[in-house]
Design an enzyme around this catalytic site. Structure first.
Site, short mmCIF file in Angstrom:
data_model
loop_
_atom_site.label_atom_id
_atom_site.label_comp_id
_atom_site.label_asym_id
_atom_site.label_seq_id
_atom_site.Cartn_x
_atom_site.Cartn_y
_atom_site.Cartn_z
N SER A 7 0.84 -1.20 0.00
CA SER A 7 0.00 0.00 0.00
C SER A 7 0.87 1.24 0.00
CB SER A 7 -0.90 0.02 1.24
OG SER A 7 -1.42 1.33 1.39
N HIS A 32 -1.27 -1.31 -4.30
CA HIS A 32 -2.53 -0.93 -3.64
C HIS A 32 -2.51 0.58 -3.41
CE1 HIS A 32 -6.08 -1.85 -1.17
NE2 HIS A 32 -5.63 -0.92 -0.33
N ASP A 34 -4.60 3.74 -1.93
CA ASP A 34 -5.67 4.11 -1.00
C ASP A 34 -6.09 5.55 -1.21
OD1 ASP A 34 -6.00 1.77 0.77
OD2 ASP A 34 -3.86 2.12 1.19
N MET A 36 -8.60 8.46 -0.04
CA MET A 36 -9.43 8.85 1.12
C MET A 36 -9.91 10.28 0.95
SD MET A 36 -7.00 7.38 4.10
CE MET A 36 -6.43 5.67 4.10
N HIS A 65 -8.20 1.42 -4.10
CA HIS A 65 -9.15 1.23 -2.99
C HIS A 65 -9.76 2.59 -2.65
CE1 HIS A 65 -9.57 0.08 1.58
NE2 HIS A 65 -10.75 0.26 0.99
N MET A 67 -11.88 4.94 -0.64
CA MET A 67 -12.55 5.18 0.64
C MET A 67 -13.18 6.56 0.57
SD MET A 67 -9.60 3.50 2.97
CE MET A 67 -8.45 3.57 1.60
N MET A 136 -11.83 -5.54 4.95
CA MET A 136 -11.03 -4.61 5.77
C MET A 136 -10.78 -5.26 7.13
SD MET A 136 -10.12 -2.01 4.11
CE MET A 136 -9.27 -1.30 5.52
N ASP A 174 -6.94 -6.39 3.93
CA ASP A 174 -6.25 -5.10 4.04
C ASP A 174 -6.32 -4.56 5.47
OD1 ASP A 174 -5.26 -2.54 3.66
OD2 ASP A 174 -6.93 -1.86 2.40
C1 DX5 Z 1 -6.34 1.63 5.59
C2 DX5 Z 1 -5.90 1.34 4.18
C3 DX5 Z 1 -4.81 0.34 4.09
C4 DX5 Z 1 -3.53 0.76 4.77
C5 DX5 Z 1 -2.92 -0.49 5.30
O1 DX5 Z 1 -7.49 2.38 5.57
O2 DX5 Z 1 -6.98 0.83 3.41
O3 DX5 Z 1 -4.57 -0.09 2.76
O4 DX5 Z 1 -2.64 1.41 3.92
O5 DX5 Z 1 -1.83 -0.15 6.08
P1 DX5 Z 1 -1.17 -1.18 7.09
O6 DX5 Z 1 -0.70 -2.37 6.28
O7 DX5 Z 1 -0.06 -0.39 7.69
O8 DX5 Z 1 -2.23 -1.59 8.09
ZN ZN Z 2 -6.50 -0.08 1.41
#
Ligand code: DX5
Ligand code: ZN
Length: 221
Positions: A7, A32, A34, A36, A65, A67, A136, A174
């Site tokens: 990620s 990956h 993320d 947000m 991903h 969010m 998740m 994840d």
């Molecule tokens: C959290 C993200 C993850 C995050 C995981 O909301 O969706 O993808 O980057 O990070 P680690 O592996 O550090 O938990």
């Molecule tokens: Zn993620």
């Protein structure tokens, strides 16, 4: 398949090309990403502009991903940015079935992610349309959180649904995954393993990735 999807959230944002080069050199297949929005989750990360820029640096599969609230508003933007898999949260889209169809109509893979408290049965009538289900294993929003143990059962239950219905969606997990607990989730059915802080905050990213590969080699790849 068992694959690692580092990620980018935990990468060095002052030098993303350096970290992506390390992933390329280690033949990482999935990245990956993320996204947000500070609304669906309490944090803000990056959007399609950054993703489009790093698309030039690698051929990795971009596992995006989302969010974000109302993800259907941004399908075109992320397809244009180079997403290969677009995963949105069930909790964030009022018409998930339509959102899945709209993503697939763009010729890319569609995934749904579930928060830890969301049961699997919300997927009952759409699971056959999905290319990927993302479990998740932390509450989304931040890297570096601890794996929620109750997700063991959820991963097992999802694997059972996949087998019973003879489906081929990817089971992705994840949040809070480290070399010390990755076998636990693989044994339960995880196939695509997201790891952020454990990979990018390692003293030596290459050695950490190789540790994952060494664990994965015990399983059929
Ligand atoms: C959290 C993200 C993850 C995050 C995981 O909301 O969706 O993808 O980057 O990070 P680690 O592996 O550090 O938990
Ligand atoms: Zn993620």
């Amino acid at each position: 398949m068992i694959e690692l999807a580092p990620s980018l959230l935990s990468a060095d944002f002052t030098n993303l090309s350096k970290d992506i080069k390390v992933l390329n050199e280690n033949k990482i297949k999935y990245l990956h990403l993320d996204v947000m929005d500070g609304n669906f989750v309490p944090n803000i990360s990056y959007g399609p502009g950054i993703i489009k820029s790093i698309r030039k640096l690698t051929d990795m599969v971009f596992d995006v991903h989302l969010m974000i609230e109302k993800p259907e508003r941004y399908i075109d933007a992320f397809v244009d940015a180079g997403a290969d898999i677009l995963t949105f949260h069930y909790e964030a889209s009022i018409h998930p079935h339509r959102t899945i169809q709209e993503i697939k109509a763009k010729g890319i893979k569609a995934g749904i992610s579930l928060n830890p408290s969301t049961p699997l049965n919300v997927l009952e009538y759409i699971i056959k349309d999905l290319d990927l289900v993302l479990v998740m294993s932390v509450n989304p929003g931040f890297g570096g959180q601890s794996y929620i143990k109750a997700m063991d059962e959820k991963i097992c239950d999802l694997k059972k649904i996949k087998e019973d219905l003879n489906l081929d969606f990817i089971i992705e997990v994840d949040g809070g995954i480290k070399t010390g607990n990755v076998e636990n989730v693989i044994d339960r059915g995880a196939e695509l393993i997201v790891s952020g802080s454990d990979v990018f905050k390692a003293d030596d990213i290459t050695s950490r990735i190789q540790e994952y590969y060494s664990i994965f080699s015990k399983y059929v790849r």
